[in-house]
Enzyme design. Sequence first.
Site, PDB file in Angstrom:
ATOM      1  CD  GLU A   1    -117.775  44.646   9.306  1.00 12.23           C
ATOM      2  OE1 GLU A   1    -116.734  44.293   9.788  1.00 12.23           O
ATOM      3  OE2 GLU A   1    -118.680  45.147  10.054  1.00 12.23           O
TER       4      GLU A   1
ATOM      5  CG  ASP B   1    -122.004  42.266  13.467  1.00 10.83           C
ATOM      6  OD1 ASP B   1    -121.057  41.488  14.006  1.00 10.83           O
ATOM      7  OD2 ASP B   1    -121.626  42.866  12.363  1.00 10.83           O
TER       8      ASP B   1
END
Length: 336
Positions: free
Chosen positions: A209, A287
Amino acid sequence: SPFHPLLQALPKCEHHMHIEGALSPDLLFDLASRNDVSLPGNDESFASPSALHNRYKRFTSLDDFLQYYYIGMSVLINESDFEDLAWDYFQKAASGGLAHAELFFDPQAHSGRGVGVSTVVRGFDAARRRAEEELGVSSLLTPCFLRHLPAEDSLSAFRDPVLQQYFASGSLIGVGLDSSEADNPPKLWRAIFEEAGKLGLKKTAHAGEEGPPEYVSEALEELQVDRIDHGVTLARNPTIMKEVARKGVMLSLCPKSNVVLRCVQNIQQVPIRTYLDAGVNFSINSDDPAYFGGYILDNFCEVHEAFDLSLEEWTHICKTAIEGSWCGRARKDELL
Ligand code: HPA
Ligand code: ZN
């Protein structure tokens, strides 16, 4: 767009959704007053739900977001709070065509405040049953361990007898790894993943990420994960990317999250086309939808606007997401 009804109707599965990240500013303020929890007085962002909502448009990094995410959780105290939170998520996501959700939660972020795992799981389970009955949405639940805390803290949280009993009963399907990624290499959490493997649990980890593509290969090799959460930086290393494609490991991409947390400058820079061309499996996920400005359908729509995918490509993405899900064959066949 004329494509919108098609995107809406696709049978969507998401695999990367933190339930605590579905806490809207409105619900956050409601629960704060219901539970008599005081919000930070020294941060003007907590003056009102709309001030907080505006602050969420200006995150500068993963850690900047996480600070708000952990403060937000402080209003979650009772079983009914967790039920209300998850039910709010299910209703909003189902309105965008969600069919199946694999949900994360952070047990250490609650036990650290004196809220036990059973309070959390019982609340979520009530909402999950209701989502199944009233919305036809199936779901699974996975605890994630926090990598901003020492790995020993995570190991004792994993070994918590209450958590272990939920693994044994099948209420919890696997283990994940989340929170601050930079300078927290996956291999430090190896003990948890080894024990989880012996218990026959599914395994996943946030990797690539903010962290380098090497963390993706490290998670695959050292933690033996079945899936990679994010993996947006993987495209920077073609060798590792090809290995991920060869193994058929699925990435749970979160396009809006990556833009809001500045992992990429815009949706066009999420390597959707690169992964399609390289045969890398991925799903598209929200998310933390209350913090990043959209649920699963919003992510589908923004990806479509940026990449102008064909119906065949969308069908392929949805089939990959169904096949990569951790539900049983019977449920997959219903979704296909
Ligand atoms: N990354 C890491 N930890 C998280 C996230 C994320 O996107 N969301 C909630 N916890
Ligand atoms: Zn995440």
